[in-house]
Motif scaffolding. Structure first.
Motif, PDB file in Angstrom:
ATOM      1  N   VAL A   1      44.445  35.278  34.205  1.00 41.26           N
ATOM      2  CA  VAL A   1      43.209  35.629  34.911  1.00 41.26           C
ATOM      3  C   VAL A   1      43.567  35.970  36.353  1.00 41.26           C
ATOM      4  O   VAL A   1      44.708  35.760  36.791  1.00 41.26           O
ATOM      5  CB  VAL A   1      42.180  34.467  34.885  1.00 41.26           C
ATOM      6  CG1 VAL A   1      41.732  34.184  33.468  1.00 41.26           C
ATOM      7  CG2 VAL A   1      42.753  33.200  35.536  1.00 41.26           C
ATOM      8  N   SER A   2      42.606  36.513  37.115  1.00 41.05           N
ATOM      9  CA  SER A   2      42.866  36.856  38.516  1.00 41.05           C
ATOM     10  C   SER A   2      42.867  35.598  39.380  1.00 41.05           C
ATOM     11  O   SER A   2      42.332  34.557  38.983  1.00 41.05           O
ATOM     12  CB  SER A   2      41.796  37.830  39.025  1.00 41.05           C
ATOM     13  OG  SER A   2      40.540  37.184  39.091  1.00 41.05           O
ATOM     14  N   SER A   3      43.439  35.714  40.591  1.00 43.04           N
ATOM     15  CA  SER A   3      43.476  34.571  41.514  1.00 43.04           C
ATOM     16  C   SER A   3      42.074  34.139  41.924  1.00 43.04           C
ATOM     17  O   SER A   3      41.809  32.962  42.117  1.00 43.04           O
ATOM     18  CB  SER A   3      44.301  34.913  42.762  1.00 43.04           C
ATOM     19  OG  SER A   3      45.673  34.939  42.444  1.00 43.04           O
ATOM     20  N   SER A   4      41.159  35.131  42.075  1.00 40.91           N
ATOM     21  CA  SER A   4      39.784  34.773  42.460  1.00 40.91           C
ATOM     22  C   SER A   4      39.105  33.970  41.357  1.00 40.91           C
ATOM     23  O   SER A   4      38.344  33.034  41.630  1.00 40.91           O
ATOM     24  CB  SER A   4      38.967  36.035  42.775  1.00 40.91           C
ATOM     25  OG  SER A   4      38.860  36.864  41.636  1.00 40.91           O
ATOM     26  N   GLN A   5      39.407  34.297  40.080  1.00 42.27           N
ATOM     27  CA  GLN A   5      38.869  33.500  38.974  1.00 42.27           C
ATOM     28  C   GLN A   5      39.554  32.125  38.925  1.00 42.27           C
ATOM     29  O   GLN A   5      38.942  31.133  38.554  1.00 42.27           O
ATOM     30  CB  GLN A   5      39.067  34.230  37.650  1.00 42.27           C
ATOM     31  CG  GLN A   5      38.180  35.446  37.474  1.00 42.27           C
ATOM     32  CD  GLN A   5      38.502  36.200  36.190  1.00 42.27           C
ATOM     33  OE1 GLN A   5      39.641  36.582  35.941  1.00 42.27           O
ATOM     34  NE2 GLN A   5      37.497  36.406  35.369  1.00 42.27           N
TER      35      GLN A   5
ATOM     36  N   ALA B   1      46.420  30.852  37.467  1.00 32.79           N
ATOM     37  CA  ALA B   1      45.884  32.175  37.138  1.00 32.79           C
ATOM     38  C   ALA B   1      46.879  32.971  36.297  1.00 32.79           C
ATOM     39  O   ALA B   1      46.510  33.612  35.306  1.00 32.79           O
ATOM     40  CB  ALA B   1      45.542  32.930  38.423  1.00 32.79           C
TER      41      ALA B   1
ATOM     42  N   THR C   1      37.152  33.526  49.193  1.00 29.37           N
ATOM     43  CA  THR C   1      37.992  34.279  48.257  1.00 29.37           C
ATOM     44  C   THR C   1      37.358  35.628  47.900  1.00 29.37           C
ATOM     45  O   THR C   1      38.062  36.630  47.758  1.00 29.37           O
ATOM     46  CB  THR C   1      38.261  33.475  46.973  1.00 29.37           C
ATOM     47  OG1 THR C   1      37.018  32.987  46.437  1.00 29.37           O
ATOM     48  CG2 THR C   1      39.165  32.291  47.263  1.00 29.37           C
TER      49      THR C   1
ATOM     50  N   GLN D   1      47.153  30.819  48.974  1.00 33.47           N
ATOM     51  CA  GLN D   1      47.043  32.025  48.148  1.00 33.47           C
ATOM     52  C   GLN D   1      47.686  33.214  48.842  1.00 33.47           C
ATOM     53  O   GLN D   1      48.404  34.002  48.223  1.00 33.47           O
ATOM     54  CB  GLN D   1      45.568  32.331  47.858  1.00 33.47           C
ATOM     55  CG  GLN D   1      44.931  31.391  46.862  1.00 33.47           C
ATOM     56  CD  GLN D   1      43.609  31.933  46.371  1.00 33.47           C
ATOM     57  OE1 GLN D   1      43.534  33.022  45.822  1.00 33.47           O
ATOM     58  NE2 GLN D   1      42.545  31.180  46.573  1.00 33.47           N
TER      59      GLN D   1
ATOM     60  N   ASN E   1      32.681  40.028  40.613  1.00 36.41           N
ATOM     61  CA  ASN E   1      33.050  40.604  39.319  1.00 36.41           C
ATOM     62  C   ASN E   1      31.908  41.399  38.684  1.00 36.41           C
ATOM     63  O   ASN E   1      32.144  42.337  37.921  1.00 36.41           O
ATOM     64  CB  ASN E   1      33.475  39.491  38.345  1.00 36.41           C
ATOM     65  CG  ASN E   1      34.675  38.711  38.854  1.00 36.41           C
ATOM     66  OD1 ASN E   1      35.541  39.271  39.515  1.00 36.41           O
ATOM     67  ND2 ASN E   1      34.724  37.427  38.555  1.00 36.41           N
TER      68      ASN E   1
ATOM     69  N   SER F   1      51.047  34.892  47.283  1.00 36.45           N
ATOM     70  CA  SER F   1      50.821  36.201  46.668  1.00 36.45           C
ATOM     71  C   SER F   1      51.389  37.354  47.490  1.00 36.45           C
ATOM     72  O   SER F   1      51.800  38.369  46.916  1.00 36.45           O
ATOM     73  CB  SER F   1      49.317  36.419  46.464  1.00 36.45           C
ATOM     74  OG  SER F   1      48.768  35.408  45.650  1.00 36.45           O
TER      75      SER F   1
ATOM     76  N   GLU G   1      39.076  39.457  49.169  1.00 39.89           N
ATOM     77  CA  GLU G   1      39.418  40.592  48.306  1.00 39.89           C
ATOM     78  C   GLU G   1      38.573  41.818  48.637  1.00 39.89           C
ATOM     79  O   GLU G   1      39.073  42.946  48.591  1.00 39.89           O
ATOM     80  CB  GLU G   1      39.251  40.196  46.840  1.00 39.89           C
ATOM     81  CG  GLU G   1      40.261  39.132  46.399  1.00 39.89           C
ATOM     82  CD  GLU G   1      40.280  38.930  44.888  1.00 39.89           C
ATOM     83  OE1 GLU G   1      39.579  39.677  44.170  1.00 39.89           O
ATOM     84  OE2 GLU G   1      40.998  38.030  44.425  1.00 39.89           O
TER      85      GLU G   1
END
Length: 512
Positions: free
Chosen positions: A52-56, A47, A423, A299, A231, A303, A427
């Motif tokens: 990009v974000s961790s979720s992506q 990521a 995920t 993660q 998103n 993180s 968030e």
């Protein structure tokens, strides 16, 4: 099977050729299973590298899993059309090519595309490696063949997080894909030299193209909806609504078509057996819960707990150590006793450990994180090994290949869906917790003033308080996900009692 086909059946291999071929097949199974977990600890690195974000970044995991799941039901048809050895070698070489391209990807979209292609190529490797192992070993050594295949299936997920962490920390994230290239090319060349005498006769059978198309449509629509929902603000988005409608209509059409088609790509008729559908329900809930928590753990550690990818890999891989040691005992037990209590105890054990983990704190040390994962491994063989046997014992002998493929499909799909759900929920809950804690962390402004009096500027003091708030929000969110996952394990454990007591023992060598 005709007489000509029977007489053309290849003879088992012998001596050094047998064991060299067995190592090639074991290596193929190893890299296919390895790639389901090697990216787990690498998501933050990927990521960050692709901005990009961790979720992506988790799309890298789900895209591979969904593509692999879609290919599994096609394996039998592909093997009949191409031949088992040609399919195995072709899948191996293509897996290596797409691994190379994954490492060369410069954007998330390109990486996800190549991961999909890698998953499509990797889908046949597990069932084909098992099929060919059983073919090259003499009947009296079938146990050794199944044992070798099972050990690589258990060891690869353990090695995945460790290897992924070391490669990300010591080199760079593309190497988690490039490491496959020399292995696959060497195995492809050696495999063809050693196994071409084992090629099966090819048949010109028709594929259920409509069923396959509907399968791809509803699975892809559902997965994209789950991945993009957060998103795009879920059902406030026209795109998410359209994807949901597509998934629902596609699934309904798929069910109707497959139940009425003479040669379906997925034989849904096996669900008429109560023992089978209860087993599939159990493994889908349990594996989804397990895989979701397994993706979340590294993660969280990387993180918010300050772990390197290597340290997160070591912690995550703890769950496989006792699993490997306990597996042979469980394999023996599952053929002698009713498998349902074994499955119940195994899944409840996994649920109990996960519920225990829902009391985690931000000041935990490595072993406080790793020890529960180590002991969690005891439950894994108790749920997986006897559950496979129970499912296969519930269907007719001629349905075993279809039942095994469908079970593998559901297992892989549940892992992909759980990854997206976990995920996203992680968030979302963190954001909710953050808003909930804002008013209680420093209601009178006392802490902020103390930090300013110690020499900090207002911005620095506010930033430190916000970091503390974010850390606690994530910790609460992580615990909430572990709690929900633990409850899901408990539900899965209870679901096994929907299955009747088996009246026979199945030959689980046909399970993928």
């Amino acid at each position: 099977m005709t007489d000509s086909q029977t007489s053309a059946a290849p003879k088992p291999l012998e001596g050094g050729t047998l064991w060299l071929a067995a190592l090639v097949l074991a290596a193929a199974n190893f890299v296919a299973v390895l790639d389901t977990t090697i990216a787990n600890v690498s998501v933050p690195n990927i990521a960050g590298g692709l901005a990009v974000s961790s979720s992506q970044g988790t799309y890298v995991i789900t895209s591979y899993a969904v593509a692999e799941a879609i290919t599994v039901p096609l394996t039998g048809w592909l093997a009949a059309r191409l031949g088992t050895v040609r399919l195995f070698i072709g899948s191996m070489v293509l897996f290596g090519v797409f691994s190379l391209l994954c490492g060369m990807a410069g954007s998330l979209e390109t990486l996800v595309l190549f991961r999909v292609l890698q998953g499509l190529a990797g889908g046949p490797l597990m069932p084909m490696s098992q099929t060919l192992l059983l073919r090259i070993f003499p009947k009296e050594k079938t146990g050794a063949a199944i044992g070798l295949w099972s050990m690589t299936t258990l060891i690869a997920p353990i090695m995945g997080p460790i290897l992924g962490g070391v490669l990300c920390d010591q080199v760079s994230w593309p190497w988690i894909f490039w490491i496959n290239v020399p292995i696959t090319m060497l195995c492809g060349y050696a495999g063809w030299k050693l196994l071409k005498s084992q090629e099966s006769l090819r048949e010109n059978i028709r594929v259920d193209a409509v069923g396959l198309g509907l399968l791809v449509v509803w699975v892809a629509a559902l997965q994209i909806m789950l991945d993009e929902g957060k998103n795009l603000d879920w059902f406030n988005s026209a795109e998410i609504v359209a994807l949901t409608v597509t998934a629902v209509i596609g699934f309904a059409a798929f069910l109707i078509w497959e139940l009425t088609e003479k040669n379906p790509v997925v034989n849904l008729r096996v669900f008429r057996h109560r023992g089978y559908w209860a087993s599939v329900l159990t493994i889908s809930l349990a594996f989804g819960s397990f895989f979701g928590a397994t993706v979340l753990t590294p993660q969280w550690l990387q993180s918010y707990m300050g772990y390197t990818a290597t340290e997160a890999g070591h912690a995550t891989a703890m769950s496989g150590i006792l699993a490997v040691l306990v597996a042979p005992l469980v394999a023996q037990l599952s053929t002698r006793v009713d498998p349902r209590p074994l499955v119940f105890m195994g899944v409840m054990w996994l649920g109990g450990v996960t519920l225990y983990r829902s009391f985690s704190t931000t000041d935990m040390g490595f072993w406080q994180v790793a020890l529960p994962l180590l002991f969690q491994g005891v439950g894994m063989p108790f749920f997986f090994v006897p559950l496979t046997g129970l499912a296969m014992a519930s269907v007719e002998p001629e349905e075993m290949a279809s039942a095994a493929g469908l079970m593998s499909f559901m297992r892989t799909l549940s892992g992909a869906f759980a990854t997206s759900l976990v995920t996203t929920a992680w968030e979302d809950k963190a954001s909710y917790n953050h808003a909930d804690l804002v008013g209680s962390i420093d209601p009178g402004g006392t802490t902020l003033r103390s930090l300013q009096e110690s020499g900090m500027s207002l911005d620095a003091a506010s930033n430190q308080l916000n970091q503390l708030l974010q850390s606690q929000s994530i910790m609460l969110s992580t615990n909430q996900i572990f709690w929900l996952t633990g409850i899901s394990f408990v539900v899965a454990a209870c679901a096994i009692w929907l299955a009747p007591r088996p009246t026979r023992v199945a030959d689980t060598s046909q399970a993928h």
